[in-house]
Scaffold this active site. Structure first.
Site, PDB file in Angstrom:
ATOM      1  N   LYS A 287      -8.716  -0.830   0.849  1.00 41.35           N
ATOM      2  CA  LYS A 287      -9.781  -1.314   1.722  1.00 41.35           C
ATOM      3  C   LYS A 287     -10.600  -2.294   0.908  1.00 41.35           C
ATOM      4  CE  LYS A 287      -9.799  -0.353   5.958  1.00 41.35           C
ATOM      5  NZ  LYS A 287      -8.589  -1.171   6.074  1.00 41.35           N
TER       6      LYS A 287
ATOM      7  N   GLU B 270       0.812  -1.224   0.000  1.00 44.58           N
ATOM      8  CA  GLU B 270       0.000   0.000   0.000  1.00 44.58           C
ATOM      9  C   GLU B 270       0.840   1.266   0.000  1.00 44.58           C
ATOM     10  OE1 GLU B 270      -3.731   2.099   2.410  1.00 44.58           O
ATOM     11  OE2 GLU B 270      -2.986   0.141   3.051  1.00 44.58           O
TER      12      GLU B 270
END
Length: 431
Positions: A253, A236
């Site tokens: 997410k 990420e």
């Protein structure tokens, strides 16, 4: 300072060649077929190191401003041409945001750590090119060491212990959902943690070699200084700041497990992209990041050019969005970090209340986990990642942690399974 091309060796071989050198910083883009995984850096012999315990953004700014950077050679082809490399932990970032914790810090782990580097090996992975940046008088010794890189040793056996067994996780998950039902929050990131004694003499480089084979990632890193550090396989990106002030963040997410069968794997990715719960979870955090960037970016510049994309890694597919903006004149990377840390994808919405509830429900401090690791250039540019899929090491203990975003539609068993998918490569180290 010179830039000099050397015979190409893989970045992991260069890490093996320099393993054990004090205050090593390895930024490892190991993911395959990923456009962001084109460049790796091995940073050597820092001119100074900084341990952070308070006011990380002001201290980093002043510390870097106290050094006069050497001129950048015209033939150095990489974005990072020297500056600070290190990490700011979640616990330090939440304290800097005005939120105390009921936990004492992890023993032996600073709130953050940075080295200031002007001697760097840059790896262009697509072109298989290796370039040295640093003092001319050090080039021959660096080149000789690269030619005699040893094979990395296998990591020793590790005795992992769960701090949060499934029944305890279920209780905390249900307590968190009660807060959501009461309207306190919409979402919070709940994690679980494993610990293991650190074997005497264990090199983090050996663990990182094993981790990058199990879970190659675009934002991997091996940082070791002062007896502690990180072995990281983060997928990420947190913040990318360009010299002209452009900003990008890419919150993750939404997760689905990979499948060995290609058709089943493709169906899992498509189902993740279409899943209403996962899309809602991702949208909440994307909106939170829009708000955070809006604190420091020019009015009207914040955009969402990418929503609900699927990125695929060794263990999981992830739902990812992108938020962009342009930093306001007069602000810098440290203002950007202050406005956004801790990252929304590993806190929740609203952010401050989610962090309070996390502190109430989790078993201990997060330490470095869920903070950020970054390079910050002398030219003001920055690239950074969220510290997830990461093993944290102190002199005597190893920590592995994972979690996920809990919403009203979450079930404890599915969320526990997701966390175990994420942590699986860390627990496989030393098995």
């Amino acid at each position: 300072m010179i830039a000099a091309r050397l015979p190409f060796v893989p970045p992991e071989a260069a890490l093996a060649a320099f393993a054990g050198t004090p205050d090593l910083a390895f930024l490892d883009s190991a993911a395959r077929h990923d456009p962001r995984a084109q460049t790796s850096y091995l940073c050597l012999a820092p001119r100074a190191v900084l341990r952070l315990e308070t006011d990380p953004y002001t201290r980093l700014r002043r510390w870097m401003a106290g050094f006069t950077p050497p001129p950048r050679p015209a033939d150095w082809p990489f974005a990072f041409a020297g500056g600070a490399v290190g990490w700011i932990g979640y616990d330090l970032a939440r304290r800097a945001a005005g939120l105390p914790s009921r936990f004492a810090p992890l023993p032996g782990l600073p709130g953050g750590w940075f080295g200031l580097y002007t001697q760097i090996l840059g790896f262009d992975l697509a072109r298989r090119e290796l370039v040295y940046l640093g003092p001319a008088e050090e080039l021959a010794s660096v080149a000789a060491r690269l030619l005699n890189a040893p094979a990395p040793p296998p990591p020793p056996a590790l005795a992992w212990r769960a701090e949060t067994p499934p029944p305890v996780y279920r209780q905390r998950h249900e307590a968190l959902k009660a807060y959501i039902g009461a309207g306190d929050i919409y979402q919070a990131n709940l994690t679980l943690r494993f610990t293991a004694p650190r074997p005497p003499g264990l090199s983090l480089a050996a663990l990182h070699h094993a981790l990058r084979r199990l879970s190659p990632a675009p934002f991997g890193a091996c940082l070791e200084g002062g007896g502690c550090g990180l072995a990281c396989a983060s997928p990420e990106r947190f913040l990318r700041l360009y010299p002209d002030g452009r900003v990008e963040t890419r919150p993750i997410k939404g997760t689905a497990a990979r499948h060995p069968d290609p058709e089943a794997d493709a169906r899992a990715a498509a189902a993740l992209r279409a899943n209403p719960k996962e899309r809602a979870e991702n949208l909440m955090i994307t909106d939170l990041l829009r708000n955070d960037l809006g604190k420091v970016c020019e009015t009207g510049s914040v955009r969402v050019p990418e929503l609900w994309s699927v990125e695929s890694y060794a263990q999981a597919h992830h739902l990812v969005s992108a938020v962009t903006g342009r930093l306001r004149p007069g602000l810098d990377a440290f203002d950007l970090l202050a406005a956004t840390l801790p990252g929304g994808s590993i806190t929740g919405a609203p952010k401050h209340r989610a962090m309070e509830i996390i502190d109430e429900l989790e078993a201990g401090p997060r330490g470095a986990y869920c903070g950020t690791l970054a390079w910050i250039g002398f030219d003001g540019a920055m690239d950074s990642a969220i510290i997830i899929r990461t093993l944290t090491a102190t002199a005597d203990t190893l920590y592995a942690q994972a979690g996920g975003g809990i919403t009203w539609d979450s079930t404890w068993s599915a969320e526990h399974d997701e966390a175990m998918i994420k942590i699986s490569p860390l627990l496989a180290l030393g098995q």
